[in-house]
Design a protein around this motif. Sequence first.
Motif, short mmCIF file in Angstrom:
data_model
loop_
_atom_site.label_atom_id
_atom_site.label_comp_id
_atom_site.label_asym_id
_atom_site.label_seq_id
_atom_site.Cartn_x
_atom_site.Cartn_y
_atom_site.Cartn_z
N ASN A 156 -23.38 -1.73 -2.81
CA ASN A 156 -22.59 -2.90 -2.60
C ASN A 156 -21.03 -2.58 -3.42
N LEU A 157 -20.59 -1.63 -2.64
CA LEU A 157 -18.99 -1.42 -3.37
C LEU A 157 -18.11 -2.47 -2.90
N ASN A 158 -17.89 -2.98 -3.27
CA ASN A 158 -16.73 -3.79 -2.71
C ASN A 158 -15.23 -3.75 -2.06
N LEU A 159 -14.85 -3.99 -1.04
CA LEU A 159 -13.85 -3.06 -0.32
C LEU A 159 -13.13 -3.83 -0.22
N ASP A 160 -13.26 -4.80 -1.14
CA ASP A 160 -11.66 -5.78 -1.45
C ASP A 160 -11.11 -5.55 -2.43
N TRP A 161 -12.20 -4.22 -3.32
CA TRP A 161 -11.00 -3.74 -4.34
C TRP A 161 -10.70 -2.22 -4.37
N VAL A 162 -11.70 -2.07 -3.02
CA VAL A 162 -11.17 -0.72 -2.26
C VAL A 162 -9.60 -0.46 -2.25
N PHE A 163 -9.98 -1.58 -1.83
CA PHE A 163 -8.56 -2.07 -0.20
C PHE A 163 -7.85 -3.53 -0.47
N PRO A 164 -7.39 -3.18 -1.74
CA PRO A 164 -6.90 -4.59 -2.15
C PRO A 164 -5.46 -5.01 -0.90
N THR A 165 -4.97 -6.05 -1.57
CA THR A 165 -3.85 -6.73 -0.37
C THR A 165 -2.94 -6.80 -1.40
N LYS A 166 -1.81 -6.85 -0.50
CA LYS A 166 -1.06 -7.42 -1.33
C LYS A 166 0.69 -7.64 0.08
N THR A 167 1.38 -8.74 -0.73
CA THR A 167 2.43 -9.07 -0.65
C THR A 167 3.37 -9.02 0.28
N VAL A 168 3.86 -8.50 1.44
CA VAL A 168 4.90 -7.22 2.19
C VAL A 168 5.89 -8.50 2.71
N ASN A 169 5.97 -9.85 3.06
CA ASN A 169 7.00 -10.41 4.14
C ASN A 169 6.59 -11.69 2.98
N TYR A 170 7.87 -12.61 3.03
CA TYR A 170 7.51 -14.08 2.79
C TYR A 170 8.72 -14.94 4.44
N LYS A 171 8.15 -16.42 4.59
CA LYS A 171 8.73 -16.80 5.68
C LYS A 171 8.27 -17.53 5.13
N GLU A 172 9.53 -18.87 5.44
CA GLU A 172 10.09 -20.53 5.86
C GLU A 172 9.91 -20.89 6.71
N PRO B 268 -3.48 5.60 -3.06
CA PRO B 268 -2.89 6.56 -2.70
C PRO B 268 -3.56 7.81 -3.57
N LYS B 269 -3.04 9.22 -3.19
CA LYS B 269 -3.57 10.66 -3.83
C LYS B 269 -3.76 10.20 -4.91
N GLY B 270 -5.05 10.67 -5.05
CA GLY B 270 -5.89 10.94 -6.77
C GLY B 270 -5.85 9.90 -7.31
N ALA B 271 -6.52 9.03 -6.79
CA ALA B 271 -6.89 8.01 -7.03
C ALA B 271 -8.27 7.93 -8.07
N GLY B 272 -9.21 8.35 -7.39
CA GLY B 272 -9.92 9.37 -8.27
C GLY B 272 -11.71 8.34 -7.57
N GLY B 273 -12.54 8.46 -7.80
CA GLY B 273 -13.84 7.56 -7.81
C GLY B 273 -13.74 7.25 -5.76
N TRP B 274 -14.43 6.41 -6.59
CA TRP B 274 -14.99 5.48 -4.74
C TRP B 274 -13.31 5.69 -3.99
N LYS B 275 -12.37 4.87 -4.22
CA LYS B 275 -11.11 4.87 -4.07
C LYS B 275 -11.19 6.52 -3.45
N GLU B 276 -10.74 7.23 -3.96
CA GLU B 276 -10.39 8.93 -3.89
C GLU B 276 -11.47 9.30 -2.26
N LYS B 277 -12.68 8.62 -2.59
CA LYS B 277 -13.77 9.14 -1.24
C LYS B 277 -13.22 8.08 -0.24
N MET B 278 -13.08 6.97 -0.10
CA MET B 278 -13.01 6.49 1.09
C MET B 278 -11.40 6.89 1.29
N ARG B 279 -10.45 7.11 0.74
CA ARG B 279 -9.08 7.89 1.31
C ARG B 279 -9.54 8.94 2.07
N ILE B 280 -10.45 9.73 1.66
CA ILE B 280 -10.47 11.07 2.38
C ILE B 280 -11.36 10.59 3.89
#
Length: 327
Positions: free
Chosen positions: A96-112, A127-139
Amino acid sequence: MEEKKWIGADLIFDLDADHIPGADQMSYDEMLARIKIEVLRLVDDFLLGDLGFDVSHLKIVFSGGRGYHIHVHDERVSSLKSHERREIVDYIAGNNLNLDWVFPTKTVNYKEIKGRIQESRVRCIPPKGAGGWKEKMRIGIAWLIEEMRSLDIPDLRSRLPYLAGYSDALIAGMLKDLYEKRGERSGSDMLLEKNIFDCFTNKRYEDLFIGLLEHEIIPRFRCEIDEPVTADIKRLIRLPGSLHGKSGLKVVPMERDDLDGFNPLSDAVPEMYTDKEIEVYLRRNVDITMRGKRITGEGICKVPEYAAMFLIGRREATLEFVENSEQ
């Protein structure tokens, strides 16, 4: 008796070849080689790596059968109850690895638009060195990109079974976004450089790539353990030094440095078993190497005593001819 109470237990892992996909098609020595890969992953990547145990707290034991037991003797975990040990199991197994936790979203642009604010969001890559499952998924992302780079769609379907349920057009669109050059760089070149999934022109292509990570990458990093054993705080484990009743092999404790070169079919054969030849009836064709000697044959054969004990224990041989040997 009334004053007795549970005071603690080692954290124990049982790794058995039975839990490996395709084990029923493997020979005994192939199963032993495959399960050792799982043991090394558990010990090096998870116990000594992610969870930070010291090697002095680990006892590795060949079970005498088709796998290994790992004992973690550390006062920090000895008092853990079943549900807490279950969380460790889930982490190691990637349950049950939560991929929304591994790959969270962020806002990059606003448009009206017509007085309404719309925001553009993008998934982030750890990022590099994240550790744990985050590092494994990056690899895993880097591995998947290279794995798919030079394969055509039929080969991809063969190599990555998850793609079976998707159309050629969808797969082709994902590949185009990953590998087609945009100037001097391709989308895949930028993924791990920018740490965001911004190369996909269609959300369906991104979802397909994320699905591949979930179904093809997590299984490559998870460890195949017998999950109920670790969660059970009262489990009895085979005693080191004893003999396994279904193989005749010895239950052998070892240090981490001994594991790489350990060969159960040599190092776990009890010294009391001699080279004296014994006549046995082999139920089916046998081809196995024990104590450095290759043993082959079928039907009535003479084999060394140590091989006879092993083959009889595994019900591959008997001391007398059995007319219906499949029963």
